[in-house]
Design a protein around this motif. Sequence first.
Motif, PDB file in Angstrom:
ATOM      1  N   ASP A  96       0.867  -1.175   0.000  1.00 43.93           N
ATOM      2  CA  ASP A  96       0.000   0.000   0.000  1.00 43.93           C
ATOM      3  C   ASP A  96       0.900   1.221   0.000  1.00 43.93           C
ATOM      4  OD1 ASP A  96      -1.847   2.200   1.103  1.00 43.93           O
ATOM      5  OD2 ASP A  96      -3.227   0.514   0.941  1.00 43.93           O
ATOM      6  N   ILE A  97       0.455   2.279  -0.699  1.00 46.79           N
ATOM      7  CA  ILE A  97       1.285   3.484  -0.740  1.00 46.79           C
ATOM      8  C   ILE A  97       1.268   4.227   0.595  1.00 46.79           C
ATOM      9  CG2 ILE A  97       1.005   3.789  -3.219  1.00 46.79           C
ATOM     10  CD1 ILE A  97      -1.055   5.968  -2.633  1.00 46.79           C
ATOM     11  N   ARG A  98       0.346   3.854   1.481  1.00 44.53           N
ATOM     12  CA  ARG A  98       0.275   4.502   2.794  1.00 44.53           C
ATOM     13  C   ARG A  98       1.118   3.706   3.790  1.00 44.53           C
ATOM     14  NH1 ARG A  98      -5.961   3.880   3.461  1.00 44.53           N
ATOM     15  NH2 ARG A  98      -5.301   1.884   2.575  1.00 44.53           N
ATOM     16  N   PRO A  99       2.254   4.243   4.210  1.00 36.09           N
ATOM     17  CA  PRO A  99       3.150   3.476   5.084  1.00 36.09           C
ATOM     18  C   PRO A  99       2.558   3.153   6.448  1.00 36.09           C
ATOM     19  CG  PRO A  99       3.886   5.762   4.891  1.00 36.09           C
ATOM     20  CD  PRO A  99       2.806   5.568   3.874  1.00 36.09           C
ATOM     21  N   GLU A 100       1.548   3.920   6.876  1.00 31.22           N
ATOM     22  CA  GLU A 100       0.998   3.699   8.215  1.00 31.22           C
ATOM     23  C   GLU A 100       0.199   2.399   8.342  1.00 31.22           C
ATOM     24  OE1 GLU A 100      -1.849   6.602   6.139  1.00 31.22           O
ATOM     25  OE2 GLU A 100       0.295   6.241   6.274  1.00 31.22           O
ATOM     26  N   VAL A 101      -0.127   1.758   7.205  1.00 33.94           N
ATOM     27  CA  VAL A 101      -0.881   0.501   7.290  1.00 33.94           C
ATOM     28  C   VAL A 101       0.041  -0.707   7.446  1.00 33.94           C
ATOM     29  CG1 VAL A 101      -2.741   1.465   5.889  1.00 33.94           C
ATOM     30  CG2 VAL A 101      -0.961   0.104   4.783  1.00 33.94           C
ATOM     31  N   LYS A 102       1.346  -0.483   7.477  1.00 39.36           N
ATOM     32  CA  LYS A 102       2.308  -1.579   7.571  1.00 39.36           C
ATOM     33  C   LYS A 102       2.044  -2.468   8.779  1.00 39.36           C
ATOM     34  CE  LYS A 102       7.296  -2.516   7.769  1.00 39.36           C
ATOM     35  NZ  LYS A 102       8.654  -1.907   7.686  1.00 39.36           N
ATOM     36  N   GLU A 103       1.787  -1.859   9.935  1.00 41.11           N
ATOM     37  CA  GLU A 103       1.553  -2.645  11.149  1.00 41.11           C
ATOM     38  C   GLU A 103       0.290  -3.478  11.042  1.00 41.11           C
ATOM     39  OE1 GLU A 103       1.649  -0.331  14.681  1.00 41.11           O
ATOM     40  OE2 GLU A 103       3.707   0.369  14.398  1.00 41.11           O
ATOM     41  N   GLN A 104      -0.747  -2.936  10.395  1.00 46.28           N
ATOM     42  CA  GLN A 104      -1.981  -3.704  10.217  1.00 46.28           C
ATOM     43  C   GLN A 104      -1.739  -4.931   9.345  1.00 46.28           C
ATOM     44  OE1 GLN A 104      -4.167   0.047   8.969  1.00 46.28           O
ATOM     45  NE2 GLN A 104      -5.822  -1.001  10.022  1.00 46.28           N
ATOM     46  N   VAL A 105      -0.972  -4.745   8.287  1.00 44.97           N
ATOM     47  CA  VAL A 105      -0.640  -5.856   7.392  1.00 44.97           C
ATOM     48  C   VAL A 105       0.137  -6.934   8.146  1.00 44.97           C
ATOM     49  CG1 VAL A 105       0.795  -6.514   5.414  1.00 44.97           C
ATOM     50  CG2 VAL A 105      -0.701  -4.503   5.272  1.00 44.97           C
ATOM     51  N   GLN A 106       1.129  -6.517   8.885  1.00 46.51           N
ATOM     52  CA  GLN A 106       1.965  -7.466   9.622  1.00 46.51           C
ATOM     53  C   GLN A 106       1.194  -8.172  10.726  1.00 46.51           C
ATOM     54  OE1 GLN A 106       5.146  -4.744  10.685  1.00 46.51           O
ATOM     55  NE2 GLN A 106       6.446  -5.469   9.008  1.00 46.51           N
ATOM     56  N   SER A 107       0.228  -7.473  11.339  1.00 47.27           N
ATOM     57  CA  SER A 107      -0.554  -8.083  12.410  1.00 47.27           C
ATOM     58  C   SER A 107      -1.418  -9.238  11.905  1.00 47.27           C
ATOM     59  CB  SER A 107      -1.446  -7.029  13.085  1.00 47.27           C
ATOM     60  OG  SER A 107      -2.509  -6.626  12.225  1.00 47.27           O
ATOM     61  N   LEU A 108      -1.688  -9.240  10.599  1.00 45.11           N
ATOM     62  CA  LEU A 108      -2.481 -10.314   9.999  1.00 45.11           C
ATOM     63  C   LEU A 108      -1.610 -11.449   9.468  1.00 45.11           C
ATOM     64  CD1 LEU A 108      -5.099  -8.128   8.087  1.00 45.11           C
ATOM     65  CD2 LEU A 108      -5.512  -9.502  10.142  1.00 45.11           C
ATOM     66  N   GLY A 109      -0.316 -11.332   9.672  1.00 49.76           N
ATOM     67  CA  GLY A 109       0.588 -12.409   9.275  1.00 49.76           C
ATOM     68  C   GLY A 109       1.144 -12.301   7.881  1.00 49.76           C
ATOM     69  N   ALA A 110       1.009 -11.131   7.268  1.00 51.33           N
ATOM     70  CA  ALA A 110       1.539 -10.932   5.920  1.00 51.33           C
ATOM     71  C   ALA A 110       2.811 -10.097   5.963  1.00 51.33           C
ATOM     72  CB  ALA A 110       0.494 -10.249   5.034  1.00 51.33           C
ATOM     73  N   LYS A 111       3.613 -10.204   4.912  1.00 49.53           N
ATOM     74  CA  LYS A 111       4.820  -9.391   4.777  1.00 49.53           C
ATOM     75  C   LYS A 111       4.468  -8.119   4.026  1.00 49.53           C
ATOM     76  CE  LYS A 111       9.410  -9.345   2.649  1.00 49.53           C
ATOM     77  NZ  LYS A 111      10.367 -10.084   1.763  1.00 49.53           N
ATOM     78  N   PHE A 112       4.932  -6.970   4.533  1.00 47.64           N
ATOM     79  CA  PHE A 112       4.644  -5.696   3.884  1.00 47.64           C
ATOM     80  C   PHE A 112       5.739  -5.366   2.882  1.00 47.64           C
ATOM     81  CE2 PHE A 112       4.523  -0.994   3.655  1.00 47.64           C
ATOM     82  CZ  PHE A 112       3.188  -0.831   3.312  1.00 47.64           C
ATOM     83  N   VAL A 113       5.336  -5.032   1.666  1.00 46.32           N
ATOM     84  CA  VAL A 113       6.283  -4.649   0.621  1.00 46.32           C
ATOM     85  C   VAL A 113       6.537  -3.147   0.743  1.00 46.32           C
ATOM     86  CG1 VAL A 113       6.722  -4.537  -1.852  1.00 46.32           C
ATOM     87  CG2 VAL A 113       5.451  -6.483  -0.906  1.00 46.32           C
ATOM     88  N   ASP A 114       7.729  -2.765   1.114  1.00 44.38           N
ATOM     89  CA  ASP A 114       8.069  -1.360   1.324  1.00 44.38           C
ATOM     90  C   ASP A 114       8.474  -0.682   0.016  1.00 44.38           C
ATOM     91  OD1 ASP A 114       7.857  -0.392   4.066  1.00 44.38           O
ATOM     92  OD2 ASP A 114       9.224  -2.026   4.564  1.00 44.38           O
ATOM     93  N   VAL A 115       7.843   0.454  -0.270  1.00 43.98           N
ATOM     94  CA  VAL A 115       8.237   1.308  -1.384  1.00 43.98           C
ATOM     95  C   VAL A 115       8.310   2.733  -0.843  1.00 43.98           C
ATOM     96  CG1 VAL A 115       7.686   2.178  -3.674  1.00 43.98           C
ATOM     97  CG2 VAL A 115       7.088  -0.172  -3.074  1.00 43.98           C
ATOM     98  N   THR A 116       9.500   3.306  -0.834  1.00 40.39           N
ATOM     99  CA  THR A 116       9.672   4.652  -0.295  1.00 40.39           C
ATOM    100  C   THR A 116       9.271   5.691  -1.329  1.00 40.39           C
ATOM    101  OG1 THR A 116      11.506   3.902   1.092  1.00 40.39           O
ATOM    102  CG2 THR A 116      11.291   6.271   0.734  1.00 40.39           C
ATOM    103  N   LEU A 117       8.246   6.483  -0.965  1.00 41.33           N
ATOM    104  CA  LEU A 117       7.763   7.545  -1.855  1.00 41.33           C
ATOM    105  C   LEU A 117       7.901   8.878  -1.132  1.00 41.33           C
ATOM    106  CD1 LEU A 117       4.482   5.866  -3.192  1.00 41.33           C
ATOM    107  CD2 LEU A 117       6.733   5.905  -4.276  1.00 41.33           C
ATOM    108  N   GLU A 118       8.556   9.809  -1.771  1.00 39.56           N
ATOM    109  CA  GLU A 118       8.824  11.093  -1.124  1.00 39.56           C
ATOM    110  C   GLU A 118       7.717  12.105  -1.423  1.00 39.56           C
ATOM    111  OE1 GLU A 118      12.714  12.287  -2.317  1.00 39.56           O
ATOM    112  OE2 GLU A 118      13.723  10.659  -1.226  1.00 39.56           O
ATOM    113  N   GLU A 119       6.477  11.714  -1.098  1.00 38.27           N
ATOM    114  CA  GLU A 119       5.344  12.614  -1.253  1.00 38.27           C
ATOM    115  C   GLU A 119       4.198  12.122  -0.382  1.00 38.27           C
ATOM    116  OE1 GLU A 119       2.883  11.537  -5.097  1.00 38.27           O
ATOM    117  OE2 GLU A 119       5.010  11.716  -5.634  1.00 38.27           O
TER     118      GLU A 119
END
Length: 381
Positions: A197-220
């Motif tokens: 997801d382009i919103r980095p704040e959902v990373k913890e929600q994704v991980q809490s469900l047992g999935a790996k979060f794909v990180d993409v750094t966007l400077e905006e």
Amino acid sequence: MKIAIARELAVNERRVALIPDVVARLVKQGLEICVEAGAGEKAFFSDALYEEAGAKVIADSGQLWGEADVLLKVSPPEPDEIGKLREGGILIGFLNPLGDPALIQKLSDRRVTALSMEMVPRTSRAQSMDALSSQANIAGYKAVLIASANLPKYFPMLTTAAGTIRPAKVLILGAGVAGLQAIATARRLGAIVEAFDIRPEVKEQVQSLGAKFVDVTLEEDTVAEGGYAKEISEQAKQRTREVLTEHVAASDVVITTAQVPGKKAPVLVTADMVAQMKPGSVIVDLASDQGGNCEGSEAGKNVQKNGVTIMGPINLPASMPVHASEVYAKNLSALLKLMVTKEGELDLNFEDDIIEGACVTHGGEIRSERVKQALGVAVGQ
């Protein structure tokens, strides 16, 4: 006050605005409920069940629409239905105000007070009325089921006498309500799941469900009003595709859920990415009716590209009409509670942020600035 439940005419729409259990509670509150004959049949709620709940079943749709103080729907009204609405009456349902602002203009011309369930604010207080979330939850669940049914392999890892079968790899693009439910469902079926997801704040929600979060750094900034994903620049889109290409190629299933209200869905899976996937892989594009997150997807169709099945389902919540209607009815009931006094009288309080946010037309005017902007774009202003 008379509240009416309309029968849905849209193709493949099987949901109904209120179910008998909710009708019974509203009747106990002193409200008069009328139901168009056959309104609940496709959701397996018979006219007899509505009558037992205290509702009056009316066969004449013109009478039902014309006499209603508040008319409840699921899908937007058809063009010939708008003329049936009583001037000064209230219409509540999914109205697609940003995608079809011309419809909102017609409702305004009819002097109908229209409340759009898409425009209910995404606040803690409004959670019980958030129909977008309740229906997206169902879409995310069903997307995984149809993907698993079309994938020519198991989802879970299995140890058999013939050897060990490796689990399927599932990639979820978009971690909103639909995406998070898709993650949870795919994990329950035993798949290895990644999510982006382009919103980095959902990373913890994704991980809490047992999935790996794909990180993409966007400077905006990637978050729009109400917590939705924001449309990003072409440079950011290109950066996203570069990172996702490897993950898409390694996946057996890709489920895309990314949508921007009132705009064409962003393309996340290009034709080149599809070409790199293994034959037999499956893509489920939940944004196909908004242009698609996957190049080559077609709304309402399954297409084959290089041995990959690209599915473009439309209105998945309607494919589970019993529970979809149940949760939607509870959303509407919660909204009605704000609008109706204990004495059963209508109280449309525009100082309430939920009523103010959801109301798109009133008194012959379009109240929503976002809808006005969308209408201006639509007519080329």
